[in-house]
Design an enzyme around this catalytic site. Sequence first.
Site, PDB file in Angstrom:
ATOM      1  N   GLY A  57       7.045   0.111   8.115  1.00 34.34           N
ATOM      2  CA  GLY A  57       6.448   1.026   9.091  1.00 34.34           C
ATOM      3  C   GLY A  57       5.011   0.689   9.411  1.00 34.34           C
ATOM      4  N   GLY A  83      12.060   0.961   6.275  1.00 34.29           N
ATOM      5  CA  GLY A  83      11.644  -0.281   6.935  1.00 34.29           C
ATOM      6  C   GLY A  83      10.141  -0.429   6.930  1.00 34.29           C
ATOM      7  N   LYS A 134      -0.232  -5.839   5.508  1.00 39.73           N
ATOM      8  CA  LYS A 134      -0.021  -4.393   5.406  1.00 39.73           C
ATOM      9  C   LYS A 134      -1.120  -3.663   6.177  1.00 39.73           C
ATOM     10  CE  LYS A 134       1.173  -1.084   1.731  1.00 39.73           C
ATOM     11  NZ  LYS A 134       1.495  -0.997   0.303  1.00 39.73           N
ATOM     12  N   ASP A 148      13.234   1.769  -2.455  1.00 34.20           N
ATOM     13  CA  ASP A 148      12.617   0.896  -1.446  1.00 34.20           C
ATOM     14  C   ASP A 148      11.329   0.268  -1.978  1.00 34.20           C
ATOM     15  OD1 ASP A 148      12.081   3.826  -1.101  1.00 34.20           O
ATOM     16  OD2 ASP A 148      10.422   3.051   0.101  1.00 34.20           O
TER      17      ASP A 148
HETATM   18  P1  AMP Z   1       5.387   3.869   0.868  1.00 31.99           P
HETATM   19  O1  AMP Z   1       5.213   5.266   0.389  1.00 31.99           O
HETATM   20  O2  AMP Z   1       4.078   3.173   1.192  1.00 31.99           O
HETATM   21  O3  AMP Z   1       6.270   3.060   0.002  1.00 31.99           O
HETATM   22  O4  AMP Z   1       6.095   3.997   2.286  1.00 31.99           O
HETATM   23  C1  AMP Z   1       7.370   4.569   2.488  1.00 31.99           C
HETATM   24  C2  AMP Z   1       7.784   4.311   3.905  1.00 31.99           C
HETATM   25  O5  AMP Z   1       6.878   4.938   4.817  1.00 31.99           O
HETATM   26  C3  AMP Z   1       7.827   2.844   4.319  1.00 31.99           C
HETATM   27  O6  AMP Z   1       8.886   2.694   5.223  1.00 31.99           O
HETATM   28  C4  AMP Z   1       6.496   2.652   4.978  1.00 31.99           C
HETATM   29  O7  AMP Z   1       6.480   1.569   5.873  1.00 31.99           O
HETATM   30  C5  AMP Z   1       6.310   3.981   5.695  1.00 31.99           C
HETATM   31  N1  AMP Z   1       4.899   4.308   5.894  1.00 31.99           N
HETATM   32  C6  AMP Z   1       3.987   4.685   4.950  1.00 31.99           C
HETATM   33  N2  AMP Z   1       2.790   4.915   5.514  1.00 31.99           N
HETATM   34  C7  AMP Z   1       2.924   4.665   6.842  1.00 31.99           C
HETATM   35  C8  AMP Z   1       2.035   4.720   7.961  1.00 31.99           C
HETATM   36  N3  AMP Z   1       0.756   5.070   7.834  1.00 31.99           N
HETATM   37  N4  AMP Z   1       2.551   4.395   9.161  1.00 31.99           N
HETATM   38  C9  AMP Z   1       3.827   4.037   9.317  1.00 31.99           C
HETATM   39  N5  AMP Z   1       4.703   3.989   8.306  1.00 31.99           N
HETATM   40  C10 AMP Z   1       4.279   4.275   7.086  1.00 31.99           C
HETATM   41 MG    MG Z   2       7.084   1.409   0.035  1.00 35.32          MG
END
Ligand code: AMP
Ligand code: MG
Length: 487
Positions: free
Chosen positions: A92, A90, A113, A252
């Site tokens: 995050g 989701g 973002k 995702d």
């Molecule tokens: P990503 O690697 O950016 O595709 O992120 C994978 C998942 O981790 C997604 O659900 C993001 O929303 C969550 N996510 C990545 N970085 C953060 C962060 N700093 N805080 C909260 N959620 C994160």
């Molecule tokens: Mg992602």
Amino acid sequence: MKSLDELTFDNRFARLGDAFSTEVLPDPVDAPRLVVASEAAMALLDLAPSEAATPLFADVFSGHKLWDHAAPRAMVYSGHQFGSYNPRLGDGRGLLLGEVVNDAGEHWDLHLKGAGLTPYSRMGDGRAVLRSSIREFLASEALHALGIPTTRALCVTASDTPVWREKQERAAMLLRLAPSHVRFGHFEYFYYTRQHEQLSALADHVLAAHFAPCLEQNNPHQAMFTAVVERTAELVAGWQAYGFNHGVMNTDNMSILGLTFDFGPYAFLDDFDAHFICNHSDSTGRYSFSNQVPIAHWNLSALAQALSPFVEVDALRAALELFLPIYQAKYHDLMRKRLGLSTAESDDPELFGRLLQLMQNSAVDYTLFFRRLGELPAEQALHALRDDFIDRPGFDQWGAALLARLARQPNETQPARQARMQAANPLYILRNYLAQTAIEAAEQGDYTEVRRLHAVLTRPFEEQSGMQHYAQRPPDWGKHLEISCSS
Ligand code: AMP
Ligand code: MG
């Protein structure tokens, strides 16, 4: 042209309700300032370029102000990460602020973002750092300029808010635009949680909003899946032809619209290397450059599973089988353009394969080779390029095959050939070291380099005066940069 407060919203995804997303307000960051904005992306919303300079712009895109008609929400999804199913991901650290309808009637998702904590933040802090926000901004606008489908980036704002990664950094926000932020993982979430009604509502929403012609087919879901297979195959063909390594092809991070989506430790190849792995936490090379093709197919099978309540297994399999031929047709088409071939012959793929092998063995710059090949008549260009190859007899043989091949297509003048090849072969590419230089200046508060690099990359095929240094191979320090995967 409109001002920022004149945008019209129609929040279709938000209206799907609380099973799909949760209302969350952006959490503002301290002392926001604009790092860079894309006029071309602003134009998608009919925003006047001058709007970027207004205080309201930096306020809105750093979480301080919001339109009355926005409906900020964090979306729920899941997905396969490095091959294993993660049942709950989701948004995050990003929020779908709302959907803007432009004068042409198109809907654009506004996704902020780095907007703070959400119910999906898990162990994260909900923030994005300046470095990764600039990297996503530059890459999305650069890919778009190359003609590769991608989400767009409206702007980046920087702040004084501290965030901790490997070291202390500063929070930033990126405003991402896309016709939809629905990922393969959205479908997987509702499928694996057995929420059949919601899965069906999600599919209906995506069909109506983004695949309307499929609604006229016998089985609209099957037609939609076939269209997703086609778009994904064509997307990956663009990546392979232009040397883009995404690096985190989890389901995702796969857009249902076939857009390049979620930029992490991506890289454009400098030297050609089929086995290149841009993501240094990818120890097995699952997401290496050449694996992008089979992985895209794997990801599509994961989506197929989630659509199995609507489509017979055999039909899903048949659609999946279209992936490779569609990929190959598109990839070969792009490679023909890159080599200046105006006709198609069945042996062409062999010509591409032999060239790539030679380039691999001699670590030849993937971008500059094609550009230089068009700059002179073919025979002279080959002569000038041969010094870059260790296996000169091998390269000469390949060059002779290319010349013979060119002789079998309609003649054209060198200026015409050069114009055609330059329109297919960028001079400027977002090399990691260029991004890194711009980021280091931006971290010191100087945004001129990010802005200049962005401007150069919006016209990658045109030689721009005074910008020669952006078209060079990386210096030694810039060749093997380890890009942090934390973002
Ligand atoms: P990503 O690697 O950016 O595709 O992120 C994978 C998942 O981790 C997604 O659900 C993001 O929303 C969550 N996510 C990545 N970085 C953060 C962060 N700093 N805080 C909260 N959620 C994160
Ligand atoms: Mg992602």
